[in-house]
Write a protein that holds these residues in place. Structure first.
Motif, PDB file in Angstrom:
ATOM      1  N   ALA A  29     -42.100   9.360   7.815  1.00 45.87           N
ATOM      2  CA  ALA A  29     -42.873   9.654   6.599  1.00 45.87           C
ATOM      3  C   ALA A  29     -42.067  10.625   5.761  1.00 45.87           C
ATOM      4  CB  ALA A  29     -44.220  10.273   6.957  1.00 45.87           C
ATOM      5  N   VAL A  30     -42.204  10.527   4.431  1.00 46.71           N
ATOM      6  CA  VAL A  30     -41.509  11.504   3.595  1.00 46.71           C
ATOM      7  C   VAL A  30     -42.394  12.724   3.388  1.00 46.71           C
ATOM      8  CG1 VAL A  30     -39.973   9.907   2.403  1.00 46.71           C
ATOM      9  CG2 VAL A  30     -42.219  10.360   1.448  1.00 46.71           C
ATOM     10  N   GLY A  33     -44.296  18.257  -1.016  1.00 50.23           N
ATOM     11  CA  GLY A  33     -44.716  19.666  -0.961  1.00 50.23           C
ATOM     12  C   GLY A  33     -45.452  20.004   0.324  1.00 50.23           C
ATOM     13  N   LEU A  37     -49.890  16.394   3.487  1.00 51.70           N
ATOM     14  CA  LEU A  37     -49.371  15.801   4.726  1.00 51.70           C
ATOM     15  C   LEU A  37     -49.422  16.776   5.906  1.00 51.70           C
ATOM     16  CD1 LEU A  37     -48.064  13.411   6.136  1.00 51.70           C
ATOM     17  CD2 LEU A  37     -45.829  14.187   5.318  1.00 51.70           C
ATOM     18  N   ALA A  74     -40.390  12.853  -9.222  1.00 45.56           N
ATOM     19  CA  ALA A  74     -41.507  12.896  -8.272  1.00 45.56           C
ATOM     20  C   ALA A  74     -41.658  14.269  -7.622  1.00 45.56           C
ATOM     21  CB  ALA A  74     -41.297  11.825  -7.198  1.00 45.56           C
ATOM     22  N   GLY A 100     -55.652  23.034 -13.346  1.00 41.97           N
ATOM     23  CA  GLY A 100     -56.939  22.903 -12.647  1.00 41.97           C
ATOM     24  C   GLY A 100     -56.804  22.535 -11.177  1.00 41.97           C
ATOM     25  N   ALA A 102     -56.323  23.279  -7.497  1.00 43.53           N
ATOM     26  CA  ALA A 102     -56.353  24.301  -6.440  1.00 43.53           C
ATOM     27  C   ALA A 102     -56.005  25.690  -6.971  1.00 43.53           C
ATOM     28  CB  ALA A 102     -55.404  23.884  -5.316  1.00 43.53           C
ATOM     29  N   HIS A 103     -55.146  26.406  -6.243  1.00 44.19           N
ATOM     30  CA  HIS A 103     -54.703  27.733  -6.674  1.00 44.19           C
ATOM     31  C   HIS A 103     -53.178  27.727  -6.755  1.00 44.19           C
ATOM     32  CE1 HIS A 103     -53.760  28.334  -2.452  1.00 44.19           C
ATOM     33  NE2 HIS A 103     -54.983  27.925  -2.174  1.00 44.19           N
ATOM     34  N   ARG A 109     -46.103  24.469  -4.486  1.00 41.80           N
ATOM     35  CA  ARG A 109     -45.455  23.567  -3.527  1.00 41.80           C
ATOM     36  C   ARG A 109     -45.797  22.093  -3.781  1.00 41.80           C
ATOM     37  NH1 ARG A 109     -42.680  26.299   0.066  1.00 41.80           N
ATOM     38  NH2 ARG A 109     -42.099  24.322   1.020  1.00 41.80           N
ATOM     39  N   GLY A 110     -47.043  21.836  -4.155  1.00 43.83           N
ATOM     40  CA  GLY A 110     -47.486  20.447  -4.336  1.00 43.83           C
ATOM     41  C   GLY A 110     -46.754  19.780  -5.494  1.00 43.83           C
ATOM     42  N   THR A 111     -46.493  18.490  -5.354  1.00 40.45           N
ATOM     43  CA  THR A 111     -45.681  17.776  -6.350  1.00 40.45           C
ATOM     44  C   THR A 111     -46.469  16.649  -7.022  1.00 40.45           C
ATOM     45  OG1 THR A 111     -44.884  16.164  -4.734  1.00 40.45           O
ATOM     46  CG2 THR A 111     -43.598  18.203  -4.966  1.00 40.45           C
ATOM     47  N   CYS A 117     -48.778   9.710  -4.627  1.00 40.18           N
ATOM     48  CA  CYS A 117     -48.592   8.840  -3.457  1.00 40.18           C
ATOM     49  C   CYS A 117     -49.615   9.103  -2.352  1.00 40.18           C
ATOM     50  CB  CYS A 117     -47.174   8.999  -2.903  1.00 40.18           C
ATOM     51  SG  CYS A 117     -45.939   8.373  -4.038  1.00 40.18           S
ATOM     52  N   LEU A 161     -46.664   0.937  -2.799  1.00 43.44           N
ATOM     53  CA  LEU A 161     -45.293   1.118  -2.304  1.00 43.44           C
ATOM     54  C   LEU A 161     -45.089   0.335  -1.013  1.00 43.44           C
ATOM     55  CD1 LEU A 161     -44.832   4.978  -2.800  1.00 43.44           C
ATOM     56  CD2 LEU A 161     -43.764   3.150  -4.151  1.00 43.44           C
ATOM     57  N   GLU A 165     -40.146   2.406   0.782  1.00 44.84           N
ATOM     58  CA  GLU A 165     -40.065   2.620  -0.669  1.00 44.84           C
ATOM     59  C   GLU A 165     -40.656   3.983  -1.018  1.00 44.84           C
ATOM     60  OE1 GLU A 165     -40.610  -0.365  -4.414  1.00 44.84           O
ATOM     61  OE2 GLU A 165     -42.257  -0.301  -2.987  1.00 44.84           O
ATOM     62  N   VAL A 190     -62.245  25.638  -5.855  1.00 48.53           N
ATOM     63  CA  VAL A 190     -60.910  25.062  -6.048  1.00 48.53           C
ATOM     64  C   VAL A 190     -60.382  24.387  -4.790  1.00 48.53           C
ATOM     65  CG1 VAL A 190     -60.176  26.574  -7.913  1.00 48.53           C
ATOM     66  CG2 VAL A 190     -59.765  27.268  -5.551  1.00 48.53           C
TER      67      VAL A 190
HETATM   68  C1  LIG Z   1     -56.355  24.088  -0.477  1.00 53.42           C
HETATM   69  C2  LIG Z   1     -55.929  22.863  -1.240  1.00 53.42           C
HETATM   70  C3  LIG Z   1     -56.586  22.548  -2.417  1.00 53.42           C
HETATM   71  C4  LIG Z   1     -56.213  21.419  -3.146  1.00 53.42           C
HETATM   72  N1  LIG Z   1     -56.869  21.149  -4.313  1.00 53.42           N
HETATM   73  C5  LIG Z   1     -56.477  20.099  -5.057  1.00 53.42           C
HETATM   74  C6  LIG Z   1     -57.088  19.838  -6.322  1.00 53.42           C
HETATM   75  O1  LIG Z   1     -57.956  20.575  -6.806  1.00 53.42           O
HETATM   76  N2  LIG Z   1     -56.671  18.741  -7.009  1.00 53.42           N
HETATM   77  C7  LIG Z   1     -55.681  17.913  -6.532  1.00 53.42           C
HETATM   78  O2  LIG Z   1     -55.344  16.953  -7.194  1.00 53.42           O
HETATM   79  N3  LIG Z   1     -55.073  18.152  -5.358  1.00 53.42           N
HETATM   80  C8  LIG Z   1     -55.436  19.212  -4.617  1.00 53.42           C
HETATM   81  N4  LIG Z   1     -54.792  19.464  -3.429  1.00 53.42           N
HETATM   82  C9  LIG Z   1     -53.703  18.551  -2.982  1.00 53.42           C
HETATM   83  C10 LIG Z   1     -52.368  19.014  -3.592  1.00 53.42           C
HETATM   84  O3  LIG Z   1     -52.385  18.740  -4.975  1.00 53.42           O
HETATM   85  C11 LIG Z   1     -51.120  18.314  -3.003  1.00 53.42           C
HETATM   86  O4  LIG Z   1     -50.044  18.880  -3.653  1.00 53.42           O
HETATM   87  C12 LIG Z   1     -50.973  16.824  -3.191  1.00 53.42           C
HETATM   88  O5  LIG Z   1     -52.053  16.080  -2.794  1.00 53.42           O
HETATM   89  C13 LIG Z   1     -49.836  16.270  -2.337  1.00 53.42           C
HETATM   90  O6  LIG Z   1     -48.628  16.644  -2.869  1.00 53.42           O
HETATM   91  P1  LIG Z   1     -47.475  17.150  -1.939  1.00 53.42           P
HETATM   92  O7  LIG Z   1     -46.274  17.252  -2.791  1.00 53.42           O
HETATM   93  O8  LIG Z   1     -47.896  18.356  -1.217  1.00 53.42           O
HETATM   94  O9  LIG Z   1     -47.274  15.895  -0.943  1.00 53.42           O
HETATM   95  P2  LIG Z   1     -47.172  15.831   0.639  1.00 53.42           P
HETATM   96  O10 LIG Z   1     -48.350  16.483   1.254  1.00 53.42           O
HETATM   97  O11 LIG Z   1     -45.834  16.270   1.096  1.00 53.42           O
HETATM   98  O12 LIG Z   1     -47.257  14.245   0.828  1.00 53.42           O
HETATM   99  C14 LIG Z   1     -48.464  13.557   0.596  1.00 53.42           C
HETATM  100  C15 LIG Z   1     -48.279  12.074   0.947  1.00 53.42           C
HETATM  101  O13 LIG Z   1     -47.486  11.413  -0.024  1.00 53.42           O
HETATM  102  C16 LIG Z   1     -46.289  10.888   0.567  1.00 53.42           C
HETATM  103  N5  LIG Z   1     -45.234  11.158  -0.412  1.00 53.42           N
HETATM  104  C17 LIG Z   1     -44.905  12.366  -0.933  1.00 53.42           C
HETATM  105  N6  LIG Z   1     -43.948  12.224  -1.868  1.00 53.42           N
HETATM  106  C18 LIG Z   1     -43.665  10.905  -1.922  1.00 53.42           C
HETATM  107  C19 LIG Z   1     -42.750  10.139  -2.707  1.00 53.42           C
HETATM  108  N7  LIG Z   1     -41.949  10.694  -3.627  1.00 53.42           N
HETATM  109  N8  LIG Z   1     -42.725   8.797  -2.516  1.00 53.42           N
HETATM  110  C20 LIG Z   1     -43.532   8.214  -1.595  1.00 53.42           C
HETATM  111  N9  LIG Z   1     -44.421   8.890  -0.829  1.00 53.42           N
HETATM  112  C21 LIG Z   1     -44.480  10.223  -1.002  1.00 53.42           C
HETATM  113  C22 LIG Z   1     -46.121  11.614   1.893  1.00 53.42           C
HETATM  114  O14 LIG Z   1     -45.426  10.839   2.847  1.00 53.42           O
HETATM  115  C23 LIG Z   1     -47.577  11.831   2.281  1.00 53.42           C
HETATM  116  O15 LIG Z   1     -48.113  10.659   2.845  1.00 53.42           O
HETATM  117  C24 LIG Z   1     -55.144  20.580  -2.678  1.00 53.42           C
HETATM  118  C25 LIG Z   1     -54.469  20.911  -1.496  1.00 53.42           C
HETATM  119  C26 LIG Z   1     -54.849  22.033  -0.783  1.00 53.42           C
HETATM  120  C27 LIG Z   1     -54.095  22.373   0.479  1.00 53.42           C
END
Ligand SMILES: Cc1cc2nc3c(=O)[nH]c(=O)nc-3n(C[C@H](O)[C@H](O)[C@H](O)COP(=O)(O)OP(=O)(O)OC[C@H]3O[C@@H](n4cnc5c(N)ncnc54)[C@H](O)[C@@H]3O)c2cc1C
Length: 277
Positions: A29-30, A33, A37, A74, A100, A102-103, A109-111, A117, A161, A165, A190
């Motif tokens: 798995a990729v 942030g 995951l 991405a 809007g 989370a915090h 960190r989130g992307t 995805c 995907l 991919e 949040v």
């Molecule tokens: C406390 C908390 C509150 C949150 N509140 C919100 C909110 O209010 N609104 C909101 O929208 N989200 C919220 N989130 C989720 C947050 O926005 C995450 O950043 C987002 O869901 C996942 O992004 P990530 O970069 O962390 O991905 P990861 O957690 O690293 O990956 C998520 C999934 O996507 C896949 N993936 C990641 N990048 C790619 C890529 N480039 N191509 C293919 N697959 C990929 C991974 O394999 C995994 O399955 C919250 C999270 C937390 C912990």
């Protein structure tokens, strides 16, 4: 709970990532942030044997401004979007949506790609990106392809995907000077999933009118009848009232058996932002 043991591969380019995915198949798995995951891995709802870290893949952070669209890598974080570090395709809509989420710790960190995805119907980006008519740029060992966000979610938590991919970027069309938008999310705190989301994008110069509801049990739903109605006439004050908004959505199959109140409220607020303020 701790995660199960896994092998860790750090890649420097997107192409390297898809080659590793092709090598390990469904065992890999990729990691973007890690904000969705890693918690799932800690709960052992997701147990990848190989984690492919995209964090150092510089090509996935590329940002390009074109005349009629913007390309956002991405791996661009919610914070970068919130802080206006990418060109603004729609008079502040992207930074508003990012703010809007989370915090700040999660946003740092989130992307964008990770959120798109993860395909959580209650997340912000799926609804917002469908409203903006964005396109996912994808890469696999077979090459590159573009997948419209409107076709990206066959189901909740499922994307179009293929197995090896990844999403490399999102392209977002630029709105004209006349473009208007509204976005509203109903959520208790949040850290909790959204109870309802509504997004409206209206751009007569490009003949764009789109209304999207999210926070459902299924992928976000496009309200085409309402969008067509908005093309014909702007909503008056009466149309923005809660009961009127309920009437606009009560026939939508995805809302059957759901309490319409939150969706109607979100829709009314989004329409108000787009057409009144
Ligand atoms: C406390 C908390 C509150 C949150 N509140 C919100 C909110 O209010 N609104 C909101 O929208 N989200 C919220 N989130 C989720 C947050 O926005 C995450 O950043 C987002 O869901 C996942 O992004 P990530 O970069 O962390 O991905 P990861 O957690 O690293 O990956 C998520 C999934 O996507 C896949 N993936 C990641 N990048 C790619 C890529 N480039 N191509 C293919 N697959 C990929 C991974 O394999 C995994 O399955 C919250 C999270 C937390 C912990």
């Amino acid at each position: 709970m701790d995660t199960a043991l896994f092998d860790y591969v750090r890649v420097l380019y997107a192409e390297e990532a898809v080659n590793v995915l092709a090598q390990y198949g469904e065992q890999a798995a990729v990691l973007a942030g890690g904000q969705s995951l890693i918690p799932q891995m800690s709960l052992r709802s997701s147990i990848p044997h190989v984690l492919v870290d995209l964090g150092q893949a510089i090509d996935l952070r590329a940002i390009e401004a074109h005349r009629d669209h913007v390309v956002v890598g991405a791996m661009v974080t919610h914070s970068m979007i919130e802080d206006g570090l990418i060109p603004d395709p729609m008079t502040g809509m992207l930074s508003y949506v990012a703010h809007g989420i989370a915090h700040r710790g999660v946003r740092n960190r989130g992307t964008l790609g990770g959120s798109a995805c993860w395909a959580d119907p209650c997340a912000d980006w799926p609804t917002a990106l469908i409203a903006l008519d964005a396109t996912v740029m994808a890469l696999s060992p077979d090459g590159r392809r573009a997948i419209p966000m409107t076709a990206f979610y066959p189901d909740a938590f499922v994307t179009a995907l293929g197995p090896a991919e990844i999403a490399t970027a999102l392209t977002v069309p630029r709105g004209s000077k006349l473009a208007r938008w509204g976005y509203y999310k109903v959520t208790r705190t949040v850290s909790e999933s959204a109870d309802a989301i509504a997004a409206v994008v209206f751009d007569p110069e490009r003949d764009v009118s789109r209304v999207v509801l999210g926070g459902l049990k299924c992928p976000p739903v496009i309200l085409t009848d309402l969008a067509d109605e908005l093309r014909r006439r702007r909503p008056g004050a009466d149309a923005l009232k809660l009961d009127a908004c309920k009437a606009m959505i009560e026939h939508v199959p995805a809302l059957r058996d759901l309490n319409l109140h939150n969706y109607a409220f979100a829709l009314g607020r989004a329409l108000r932002s787009a057409f009144v303020s």
